[in-house]
Design a protein around this motif. Structure first.
Motif, PDB file in Angstrom:
ATOM      1  N   MET A 127       0.820  -1.205   0.000  1.00 27.63           N
ATOM      2  CA  MET A 127       0.000   0.000   0.000  1.00 27.63           C
ATOM      3  C   MET A 127       0.858   1.261   0.000  1.00 27.63           C
ATOM      4  N   ASN A 128       2.061   1.160  -0.542  1.00 28.47           N
ATOM      5  CA  ASN A 128       2.981   2.301  -0.527  1.00 28.47           C
ATOM      6  C   ASN A 128       2.404   3.532  -1.226  1.00 28.47           C
ATOM      7  N   ASP A 129       1.640   3.315  -2.310  1.00 30.00           N
ATOM      8  CA  ASP A 129       1.065   4.452  -3.042  1.00 30.00           C
ATOM      9  C   ASP A 129       0.152   5.270  -2.141  1.00 30.00           C
ATOM     10  N   TYR A 130      -0.552   4.596  -1.245  1.00 32.73           N
ATOM     11  CA  TYR A 130      -1.482   5.293  -0.347  1.00 32.73           C
ATOM     12  C   TYR A 130      -0.768   5.816   0.894  1.00 32.73           C
ATOM     13  N   VAL A 131       0.273   5.113   1.322  1.00 32.19           N
ATOM     14  CA  VAL A 131       1.079   5.585   2.462  1.00 32.19           C
ATOM     15  C   VAL A 131       1.706   6.937   2.135  1.00 32.19           C
ATOM     16  N   GLU A 132       2.148   7.098   0.892  1.00 31.67           N
ATOM     17  CA  GLU A 132       2.818   8.331   0.483  1.00 31.67           C
ATOM     18  C   GLU A 132       1.883   9.542   0.459  1.00 31.67           C
ATOM     19  N   THR A 133       0.577   9.314   0.481  1.00 27.25           N
ATOM     20  CA  THR A 133      -0.362  10.440   0.491  1.00 27.25           C
ATOM     21  C   THR A 133      -0.569  11.011   1.885  1.00 27.25           C
ATOM     22  N   GLY A 134      -0.075  10.305   2.903  1.00 26.12           N
ATOM     23  CA  GLY A 134      -0.287  10.736   4.276  1.00 26.12           C
ATOM     24  C   GLY A 134       0.982  11.200   4.957  1.00 26.12           C
ATOM     25  N   ILE A 135       0.938  11.200   6.287  1.00 30.57           N
ATOM     26  CA  ILE A 135       2.066  11.613   7.120  1.00 30.57           C
ATOM     27  C   ILE A 135       2.757  10.372   7.667  1.00 30.57           C
ATOM     28  N   GLN A 136       4.042  10.214   7.349  1.00 34.24           N
ATOM     29  CA  GLN A 136       4.797   9.063   7.820  1.00 34.24           C
ATOM     30  C   GLN A 136       4.909   9.079   9.338  1.00 34.24           C
ATOM     31  N   MET A 137       4.706   7.899   9.968  1.00 32.80           N
ATOM     32  CA  MET A 137       4.791   7.803  11.421  1.00 32.80           C
ATOM     33  C   MET A 137       5.728   6.684  11.870  1.00 32.80           C
TER      34      MET A 137
END
Length: 273
Positions: free
Chosen positions: A141-151
């Motif tokens: 789901m990296n494509d969707y992870v990149e749309t948010g804030i990394q934690m």
């Protein structure tokens, strides 16, 4: 004296056992350093070895000499740099844990994650705090992870609740979890375009269905209007489920063959619950 054929068979068996033991030791070393800074250092060492090989192959003598010096003194540097990881490996070896299965630790971490999620879901559902949590499985789901804030944070009840508290910077969007960690928050998920979805479903439920149609993730939705809990997987949305059913789903999906004390759950319900 053994016949030549028996000696050849023994040599083959010995070679296979030797390779298997070395491969297993390397695998255990990787599990020890996984998630530590040693992973990045190993990547750097790999680059140095590749450059050394290429310089030797193409006859780049100056670069080859430089890489040779780096490799020659690299062993001492590795011992110094990897000192914490080496100490941890030796401690595990001394405790007899080095050659044990790592699945027990992973299962323990997963059980703790499920407990933390259940407490957070119960708290938010009772107070009608809207939430959207998607758990990554085999499909990346990296494509969707990149749309948010990394934690990349450890899962805890308090952290999950704080993320979805209204009017906070991260509450608008989805939390994506991977390997028992909160990978990112405030992520945008694709909305389902299925024309047969109930008109009463809001954006969170459509996003949960949308991500379940393109990945094998397990997505939990808490309705802000009703406080109801829903779960989406494989394009199916199971609405208004109770806490026991949710826990059974999580245990079945995340723990696999580990027997659950809760009621066993079988997927295949209707799209609208």
């Amino acid at each position: 004296m053994f016949p030549r054929e028996d000696i050849d068979i023994l040599n083959i068996v010995g070679t296979v056992v030797d390779i298997a033991l070395v491969a297993y030791v390397i695998y255990k070393l990787i599990t020890v350093i996984r998630g530590t800074r040693a992973v990045q250092l190993l990547k750097g060492i790999t680059v140095i070895l590749i450059v050394w090989f290429l310089s030797s192959f193409f006859g780049l003598r100056t670069l080859q000499w430089l890489m040779s010096q780096t490799v020659t003194y690299g062993l001492l540097a590795i011992i110094i740099i990897f000192q914490p990881e080496l100490r941890r490996a030796l401690e595990q070896l001394g405790r007899g844990r080095f050659f044990t299965r790592s699945t027990t630790v992973e299962e323990k971490n997963t059980v703790q994650m499920i407990e933390a999620m259940m407490k957070a879901v119960k708290y938010m559902a009772k107070r009608r705090i809207g939430a959207l949590i998607s758990i990554e499985k085999e499909t990346g789901m990296n494509d969707y992870v990149e749309t948010g804030i990394q934690m990349n944070a450890k899962v805890s009840t308090e952290l999950l609740i704080n993320i979805f508290i209204p009017n906070t910077p991260l509450h608008d969007g989805a939390v994506i979890m991977r390997n028992n960690q909160i990978t990112a928050a405030a992520c945008y998920l694709p909305l389902s375009e299925n024309p047969f979805i109930s008109k009463e479903l809001g954006t969170r439920h459509r996003a949960a269905l949308g991500i379940s149609e393109v990945t094998d993730s397990l997505t939990i939705v808490i309705s802000e209007e009703t406080g109801n809990i829903s779960v989406a997987k494989n394009g199916d949305l199971h609405r208004a489920i109770d806490e026991e059913t949710l826990k059974a789903m999580l245990e079945k999906e995340l723990l696999g063959d580990l027997k659950s004390s809760s009621t066993r759950w079988q997927w295949g319900g209707s799209r609208n619950g």
